[in-house]
Write an enzyme that holds these catalytic residues in place. Sequence first.
Site, PDB file in Angstrom:
ATOM      1  N   TRP A  87      -2.651  51.236  74.948  1.00  0.00           N
ATOM      2  CA  TRP A  87      -4.013  51.761  75.040  1.00  0.00           C
ATOM      3  C   TRP A  87      -4.483  51.908  76.479  1.00  0.00           C
ATOM      4  CZ3 TRP A  87      -5.284  54.595  71.317  1.00  0.00           C
ATOM      5  CH2 TRP A  87      -4.947  54.277  70.004  1.00  0.00           C
ATOM      6  N   ASP A 132     -12.100  48.103  77.690  1.00  0.00           N
ATOM      7  CA  ASP A 132     -11.857  48.524  76.314  1.00  0.00           C
ATOM      8  C   ASP A 132     -11.708  47.252  75.471  1.00  0.00           C
ATOM      9  OD1 ASP A 132     -10.935  49.458  73.895  1.00  0.00           O
ATOM     10  OD2 ASP A 132      -9.268  50.619  74.719  1.00  0.00           O
ATOM     11  N   LYS A 167     -12.002  48.279  64.166  1.00  0.00           N
ATOM     12  CA  LYS A 167     -11.126  47.110  64.240  1.00  0.00           C
ATOM     13  C   LYS A 167     -11.916  45.860  63.857  1.00  0.00           C
ATOM     14  CE  LYS A 167      -8.184  50.039  66.033  1.00  0.00           C
ATOM     15  NZ  LYS A 167      -8.097  50.405  67.432  1.00  0.00           N
TER      16      LYS A 167
END
Length: 360
Positions: free
Chosen positions: A102, A172, A196
Amino acid sequence: MSRVFNFSAGPAALPLEVLEEAKASLTDLGGSGMSVMEISHRSKAFDTIATEAEADLRELMGISDEYSVLFLQGGATQQFALLPMNLCAPGQSADYLVTGSWSKKAYKTAASVIEPNLVADGAASSYTDVPPMSEWQLNPDAAYFHMCQNETIGGVEFHELPDTGNVPIVCDMSSTILSRPIDVNRFAVIYAGAQKNIGPAGLTIIIARKDLIEKGGENLPPILRYQTQADADSMSNTPPTFAWYLSGLVFKWIKRQGGLQAMGELNKRKSNLLYSAIDGSDFYANPVALPYRSWMNIPFTLAKPELDGQFLAEAEKVGLMNLKGHRSVGGMRASIYNAVSEEAVQALVDFMAEFEKNNA
Ligand SMILES: *Cc1c(COP(=O)(O)O)cnc(C)c1O
């Protein structure tokens, strides 16, 4: 009705209590005769939902008035582009630390907007470890330092924040937000896709220092500018109303569980339980360096990878779902977000012991 133990990485398990609550008011929100999906985002009823959700999130995380909280669409991936567009002055660079899939994607996306500085890259360890800080190439003039606190795919998590001097941290937190208490004041921007550890897909939460977004992105089309949404209470265009509503129910659920302190203790216990099972066996292994082991996403491999398919099939038979590792890593991955109970992790650990006994 039967519910399984769901270890999905995302969209992921939601608390049953929250789903039941949403179900009960799905066709008739507060006696209105309409569902939350059928009313205007500018209605009084939705305004109450939106305002309460923000207030609850601010309370849970201890977010001060120095920060705007935005409820947007576009996912964390869209923020990979919007962050440099909004936070970098013309010609200015930003620092990127790459610790897995990511943060790598964030870095590559930023490269289409600015010339980002690669601080360090964990590729040499196949992203199972973070290069030591002594090797980092920090730029003191960077607009910000970007990191991914928890790499959802590799299971690499920072349990302490790096010292970046005067360069503000943009983070993030898609797969670790709300999993434990954090000090928001140490960040310039925190962002997270909801699917999530917050709520359903379609909502992205951005917690941003007001002074930074106020002066940023002035030449952008207004809809791409954080300040536009901050000025409009995230309603410059239609926000993802259902996801916002359901996330608000999750915030109230977390408050009932005892807030982030209680969540953190629970998540620590859950991850310890699974890591102990993995470490206590010669059949299972987790590749991540000890200080960076994630509390949320735990990849593990079998000593006999040819049994992966059988492991997954037998797990499903006893209601342990979505344990297949990401295609880029292989093996297994158990995502044990807030809504995954200790009982679920215990059931997984019991199953793993049984599987090992029968197949090692
Ligand atoms: C899932 C995930 C993303 C991507 O989220 P989208 O909502 O699909 O854009 C980005 N970063 C992390 C850490 C993630 O877990």
